[in-house]
Motif scaffolding. Structure first.
Motif, mmCIF file in Angstrom:
data_model
loop_
_atom_site.group_PDB
_atom_site.id
_atom_site.type_symbol
_atom_site.label_atom_id
_atom_site.label_comp_id
_atom_site.label_asym_id
_atom_site.label_seq_id
_atom_site.Cartn_x
_atom_site.Cartn_y
_atom_site.Cartn_z
ATOM 1 N N MET A 1 42.971 46.045 56.428
ATOM 2 C CA MET A 1 41.907 46.545 55.558
ATOM 3 C C MET A 1 42.441 46.805 54.140
ATOM 4 O O MET A 1 41.811 46.462 53.144
ATOM 5 C CB MET A 1 41.320 47.839 56.150
ATOM 6 N N THR A 2 43.624 47.427 54.078
ATOM 7 C CA THR A 2 44.224 47.705 52.773
ATOM 8 C C THR A 2 44.532 46.422 52.020
ATOM 9 O O THR A 2 44.339 46.318 50.813
ATOM 10 C CB THR A 2 45.515 48.517 52.950
ATOM 11 N N LYS A 3 44.994 45.408 52.775
ATOM 12 C CA LYS A 3 45.301 44.126 52.143
ATOM 13 C C LYS A 3 44.030 43.473 51.603
ATOM 14 O O LYS A 3 44.036 42.880 50.515
ATOM 15 C CB LYS A 3 45.986 43.205 53.156
ATOM 16 N N LYS A 4 42.930 43.563 52.340
ATOM 17 C CA LYS A 4 41.665 42.977 51.870
ATOM 18 C C LYS A 4 41.195 43.659 50.593
ATOM 19 O O LYS A 4 40.712 43.006 49.668
ATOM 20 C CB LYS A 4 40.603 43.096 52.959
ATOM 21 N N ILE A 5 41.350 44.976 50.539
ATOM 22 C CA ILE A 5 40.946 45.709 49.332
ATOM 23 C C ILE A 5 41.813 45.290 48.145
ATOM 24 O O ILE A 5 41.315 45.084 47.025
ATOM 25 C CB ILE A 5 41.042 47.229 49.569
ATOM 26 N N SER A 6 43.102 45.142 48.396
ATOM 27 C CA SER A 6 44.010 44.736 47.320
ATOM 28 C C SER A 6 43.649 43.360 46.785
ATOM 29 O O SER A 6 43.606 43.136 45.569
ATOM 30 C CB SER A 6 45.460 44.745 47.835
ATOM 31 N N TYR A 7 43.383 42.410 47.703
ATOM 32 C CA TYR A 7 43.013 41.065 47.272
ATOM 33 C C TYR A 7 41.676 41.070 46.531
ATOM 34 O O TYR A 7 41.495 40.344 45.545
ATOM 35 C CB TYR A 7 42.936 40.128 48.471
ATOM 36 N N THR A 8 40.750 41.891 47.005
ATOM 37 C CA THR A 8 39.451 41.975 46.331
ATOM 38 C C THR A 8 39.602 42.494 44.912
ATOM 39 O O THR A 8 39.036 41.932 43.958
ATOM 40 C CB THR A 8 38.498 42.886 47.122
ATOM 41 N N LEU A 9 40.388 43.557 44.746
ATOM 42 C CA LEU A 9 40.625 44.099 43.408
ATOM 43 C C LEU A 9 41.339 43.086 42.519
ATOM 44 O O LEU A 9 41.046 42.972 41.327
ATOM 45 C CB LEU A 9 41.452 45.384 43.514
ATOM 46 N N MET A 10 42.258 42.343 43.106
ATOM 47 C CA MET A 10 42.987 41.326 42.343
ATOM 48 C C MET A 10 42.034 40.251 41.822
ATOM 49 O O MET A 10 42.092 39.862 40.650
ATOM 50 C CB MET A 10 44.065 40.693 43.218
ATOM 51 N N TYR A 11 41.140 39.777 42.680
ATOM 52 C CA TYR A 11 40.196 38.748 42.258
ATOM 53 C C TYR A 11 39.206 39.288 41.227
ATOM 54 O O TYR A 11 38.829 38.586 40.284
ATOM 55 C CB TYR A 11 39.441 38.193 43.469
ATOM 56 N N VAL A 12 38.785 40.530 41.404
ATOM 57 C CA VAL A 12 37.867 41.129 40.431
ATOM 58 C C VAL A 12 38.531 41.241 39.068
ATOM 59 O O VAL A 12 37.932 40.900 38.036
ATOM 60 C CB VAL A 12 37.403 42.521 40.922
ATOM 61 N N MET A 13 39.777 41.689 39.036
ATOM 62 C CA MET A 13 40.498 41.795 37.771
ATOM 63 C C MET A 13 40.712 40.423 37.139
ATOM 64 O O MET A 13 40.625 40.259 35.919
ATOM 65 C CB MET A 13 41.839 42.491 37.995
ATOM 66 N N ALA A 14 40.984 39.425 37.979
ATOM 67 C CA ALA A 14 41.173 38.066 37.460
ATOM 68 C C ALA A 14 39.892 37.547 36.832
ATOM 69 O O ALA A 14 39.913 36.928 35.752
ATOM 70 C CB ALA A 14 41.626 37.136 38.576
#
Length: 267
Positions: A1-14
């Motif tokens: 779950m934490t990894k999914k949140i991290s990837y989501t934030l990464m894509y949003v920032m990108a």
């Protein structure tokens, strides 16, 4: 779950980071009358680029910028390589203290040194010259640090084998260390070239003539001119002309750029 949140934030920032770049490309190819139109149409033109290239001496700006950027990196390549090798492999009195003082340059913003650098160039009669633009940057503390870290990862056995073959320190440096540190040099080259390609304040202060003006200063003058004021299609087209070489260079060398920091131990 934490990894999914991290990837989501990464894509949003990108995506957030890409919005200005996408808008710049979109507007640069749009006709003037549709530049700020909220409607989405597929009317594109290259006329903006033609008008920009003819409306300002961008060919001169490009040549000046290339000469300055290549000149700075060439000298930095030599000075950083020799200094990094000395700090990594040669023992001398006070080496750690000298290295710490050398790294202190990284913590000093370049803008603080504008006045003393300007005064020095004025006394040397180097204002409004390409050499005057280059002089404050002919040594790079970041380059020395990056290459030193890379050199320290190379095994000492290479030095011993080279000495057995009759190589001196100079030959060891240029025939062994430099070729094996290619990723670090590519990374340093990308950082150096992009910084000096985008440098604005120092070239603005020390140059007055078109013959020595760089792309960033030329772009600012073009964007603020009466003829192109509020002409977003032309301003964004000029911006694309300035930044496209850096985008291409980064796309070509991005893997080596990242690997150099991983192998040199820089987090």
């Amino acid at each position: 779950m934490t990894k999914k949140i991290s990837y989501t934030l990464m894509y949003v920032m990108a995506i957030i980071w890409l919005i200005p770049l996408v808008w710049t490309f979109w507007t640069a190819f749009r006709p003037k009358k549709l530049a700020l139109s909220p409607s989405i149409t597929f009317d594109f033109t290259f006329a903006n680029f033609s008008h920009v290239w003819q409306g300002a001496p961008f060919s001169t700006y490009y040549l000046n910028t290339l000469l300055v950027v290549v000149g700075i990196f060439t000298v930095q390549f030599l000075t950083a390589t020799m200094a990094a090798f000395a700090f990594a492999r040669i023992d001398f009195w006070g080496k750690q203290l000298v290295f710490v003082l050398f790294l202190a340059q990284i913590m000093i913003p370049a803008d603080i040194l504008i006045f003393p650098n300007y005064t020095t160039l004025r006394d040397l009669s180097l204002l409004d010259t390409k050499l005057g633009i280059m002089m404050p940057y002919l040594a790079s503390a970041f380059g020395v640090f990056l290459l030193r870290q890379m050199f320290k990862t190379l095994p000492y056995e290479l030095d011993e084998a080279a000495r057995m073959e009759g190589c001196n320190l100079w030959q060891i440096l240029w025939k062994i260390y430099v070729p094996l540190s290619r990723p670090a040099y590519i990374s340093f080259g990308v950082v150096s070239v992009s910084y000096h390609w985008n440098n604005f304040l120092w070239p603005l202060i020390v140059t007055n003539s078109v013959e020595n003006r760089l792309l960033t200063v030329g772009l600012a003058i073009f964007a603020q001119s009466f003829e192109t004021g509020a002409q977003w299609s032309e301003v964004t087209a000029a911006t694309i002309i300035v930044i496209i070489p850096l985008i291409i260079a980064y796309m070509l060398f991005q893997r080596q750029f990242m690997n150099s920091f991983i192998h040199s131990g820089i987090k």
